[in-house]
Design a protein around this motif. Structure first.
Motif, short mmCIF file in Angstrom:
data_model
loop_
_atom_site.label_atom_id
_atom_site.label_comp_id
_atom_site.label_asym_id
_atom_site.label_seq_id
_atom_site.Cartn_x
_atom_site.Cartn_y
_atom_site.Cartn_z
N ALA A 1 45.02 47.80 52.78
CA ALA A 1 43.77 47.43 52.12
C ALA A 1 43.85 46.01 51.58
CB ALA A 1 43.46 48.42 51.00
N VAL A 2 42.70 45.46 51.22
CA VAL A 2 42.63 44.16 50.55
C VAL A 2 41.76 44.34 49.31
CG1 VAL A 2 42.99 42.74 52.59
CG2 VAL A 2 40.67 43.41 51.95
N ILE A 3 42.00 43.50 48.32
CA ILE A 3 41.22 43.58 47.08
C ILE A 3 39.81 43.07 47.33
CG2 ILE A 3 40.97 42.67 44.74
CD1 ILE A 3 43.98 42.68 44.50
N GLN A 4 38.83 43.86 46.90
CA GLN A 4 37.43 43.50 47.05
C GLN A 4 36.86 42.95 45.74
OE1 GLN A 4 35.87 43.68 49.88
NE2 GLN A 4 33.70 43.58 49.47
N ASP A 5 37.28 43.53 44.62
CA ASP A 5 36.75 43.10 43.33
C ASP A 5 37.71 43.51 42.22
OD1 ASP A 5 34.89 41.96 41.56
OD2 ASP A 5 33.98 43.91 41.17
N MET A 6 37.72 42.73 41.15
CA MET A 6 38.55 43.05 39.99
C MET A 6 37.71 42.90 38.72
SD MET A 6 42.09 41.07 40.98
CE MET A 6 41.20 39.56 41.45
N GLN A 7 37.93 43.78 37.77
CA GLN A 7 37.22 43.71 36.50
C GLN A 7 38.22 43.46 35.38
OE1 GLN A 7 34.70 47.18 35.98
NE2 GLN A 7 34.21 47.22 38.17
N PHE A 8 37.83 42.55 34.46
CA PHE A 8 38.70 42.20 33.34
C PHE A 8 37.97 42.46 32.02
CE2 PHE A 8 40.08 39.71 36.94
CZ PHE A 8 41.47 39.75 36.86
N HIS A 9 38.74 42.77 31.00
CA HIS A 9 38.17 42.98 29.67
C HIS A 9 37.59 41.66 29.18
CE1 HIS A 9 37.85 43.87 25.38
NE2 HIS A 9 37.93 45.14 25.70
N PRO A 10 36.36 41.65 28.66
CA PRO A 10 35.71 40.39 28.26
C PRO A 10 36.40 39.67 27.10
CG PRO A 10 34.44 42.29 27.53
CD PRO A 10 35.49 42.81 28.45
N VAL A 11 37.17 40.38 26.32
CA VAL A 11 37.83 39.77 25.15
C VAL A 11 39.31 39.52 25.41
CG1 VAL A 11 38.41 40.03 22.71
CG2 VAL A 11 36.19 40.83 23.56
N THR A 12 40.03 40.55 25.86
CA THR A 12 41.47 40.43 26.03
C THR A 12 41.88 39.89 27.40
OG1 THR A 12 41.71 42.69 26.87
CG2 THR A 12 41.78 42.38 24.48
N ASP A 13 40.92 39.85 28.35
CA ASP A 13 41.19 39.42 29.73
C ASP A 13 42.15 40.35 30.45
OD1 ASP A 13 40.38 37.57 31.63
OD2 ASP A 13 42.24 36.45 31.50
N GLU A 14 42.28 41.57 29.94
CA GLU A 14 43.14 42.58 30.55
C GLU A 14 42.49 43.13 31.81
OE1 GLU A 14 44.68 47.15 29.49
OE2 GLU A 14 43.31 46.06 28.18
N LEU A 15 43.28 43.34 32.86
CA LEU A 15 42.77 43.93 34.09
C LEU A 15 42.44 45.39 33.83
CD1 LEU A 15 42.31 43.59 37.17
CD2 LEU A 15 44.67 44.34 37.50
N ILE A 16 41.17 45.77 34.06
CA ILE A 16 40.77 47.13 33.71
C ILE A 16 40.35 47.98 34.92
CG2 ILE A 16 40.12 46.52 31.35
CD1 ILE A 16 37.22 46.43 32.24
N HIS A 17 40.10 47.34 36.07
CA HIS A 17 39.74 48.13 37.25
C HIS A 17 39.85 47.27 38.50
CE1 HIS A 17 37.42 50.66 40.05
NE2 HIS A 17 37.71 51.65 39.23
N VAL A 18 40.26 47.90 39.60
CA VAL A 18 40.41 47.19 40.87
C VAL A 18 39.74 47.97 41.99
CG1 VAL A 18 42.01 46.23 42.57
CG2 VAL A 18 42.61 46.18 40.14
N ASP A 19 38.88 47.30 42.75
CA ASP A 19 38.26 47.88 43.94
C ASP A 19 38.94 47.28 45.17
OD1 ASP A 19 36.49 49.28 42.40
OD2 ASP A 19 34.85 47.86 42.64
N LEU A 20 39.31 48.12 46.12
CA LEU A 20 39.91 47.66 47.37
C LEU A 20 39.11 48.20 48.54
CD1 LEU A 20 42.47 48.88 45.36
CD2 LEU A 20 43.71 47.39 46.91
N VAL A 21 39.24 47.54 49.69
CA VAL A 21 38.59 48.02 50.90
C VAL A 21 39.67 48.25 51.95
CG1 VAL A 21 38.12 45.66 51.69
CG2 VAL A 21 36.82 47.56 52.64
N GLN A 22 39.60 49.40 52.61
CA GLN A 22 40.62 49.78 53.58
C GLN A 22 40.45 49.01 54.89
OE1 GLN A 22 40.90 54.00 54.12
NE2 GLN A 22 42.36 53.86 55.83
N LEU A 23 41.58 48.60 55.45
CA LEU A 23 41.57 47.92 56.75
C LEU A 23 41.70 48.97 57.85
CD1 LEU A 23 43.98 44.91 56.03
CD2 LEU A 23 41.51 45.03 55.75
N ILE A 24 40.71 48.99 58.74
CA ILE A 24 40.69 49.95 59.84
C ILE A 24 40.50 49.18 61.14
CG2 ILE A 24 39.54 51.95 60.84
CD1 ILE A 24 38.65 52.73 58.02
N ASP A 25 41.39 49.39 62.09
CA ASP A 25 41.29 48.70 63.37
C ASP A 25 39.91 48.90 64.00
OD1 ASP A 25 43.85 47.79 63.13
OD2 ASP A 25 44.76 49.36 64.36
#
Length: 201
Positions: free
Chosen positions: A71-95
């Motif tokens: 897979a590859v990363i599609q989107d990442m969400q960060f906390h607006p104050v602490t800049d902590e990574l809070i969620h990651v969306d990935l998309v699967q690679l399919i031939d």
């Protein structure tokens, strides 16, 4: 493309309360789209340290309790104050199945316009492309050597075999703008030319 291995654990509960508890434990909720079914999992947030703080795109060789996929990363969400990574969306690679990703821009060469005092402006650090997994590359390389003051490179001028650029064709990716130094130098050059003409006359 470069690859990195990542392991995770399946998520049983998908509620906000569960997500908050996971983050307290130093873990980050993730989801992989694009396959037969979405894969919800969690992994240590530190696992993304060498992935998210770089412009490069990585193929993530994911192992979720024996369920292996790329897979590859599609989107990442960060906390607006602490800049902590809070969620990651990935998309699967399919031939054979195209996908849309953001690829970083890599500039090579020294622009002629910059040597004349112009200022290089990179408007886009990455561009959105669509193509098969086999066509994906590490970056989109642009040779800026011949760019003079006032010149630019637009989306429609880019080309990469097997990939389609999905952003507005006229969007400027990189340009060489005039600067006070360049404007002053241009003015001096004009004055010199006028003096030479007057002398010849």
């Amino acid at each position: 493309m470069k690859s990195i291995e990542l392991s995770g654990s399946k998520r049983v509960s998908l509620g906000k309360k569960d997500s908050k508890n996971l983050r307290r434990e130093g873990k980050v909720p993730c989801v992989v789209y694009g396959g037969k079914e979405n894969v919800h999992f969690t992994t240590e947030s530190i696992s993304f340290k060498n992935i998210i703080y770089t412009p490069e795109v990585f193929v993530i060789k994911l192992d979720v309790e024996g369920n292996k996929l790329d897979a590859v990363i599609q989107d990442m969400q960060f906390h607006p104050v602490t800049d902590e990574l809070i969620h990651v969306d990935l998309v699967q690679l399919i031939d054979g199945k195209p996908l849309t990703v953001n690829l970083p821009i890599n500039l090579t060469g020294s622009a002629k316009g910059v040597k004349k005092g112009g200022k290089l402006r990179l408007n886009k650090r990455n561009v959105k492309v669509k193509g098969l997994p086999t066509a994906l590359v590490d970056n989109i390389t642009i040779d800026i050597t011949n760019l003079k003051i006032g010149d630019s490179v637009r989306i429609k001028e880019l080309a990469q075999e097997g990939l389609t650029f999905t952003e507005a064709p006229n969007d400027v990716v990189v340009a060489v703008k005039t600067s006070r130094k360049a404007a002053a130098q241009s003015g001096n050059d004009d004055d010199d030319e006028e003096e030479e003409a007057a002398t010849e006359a």
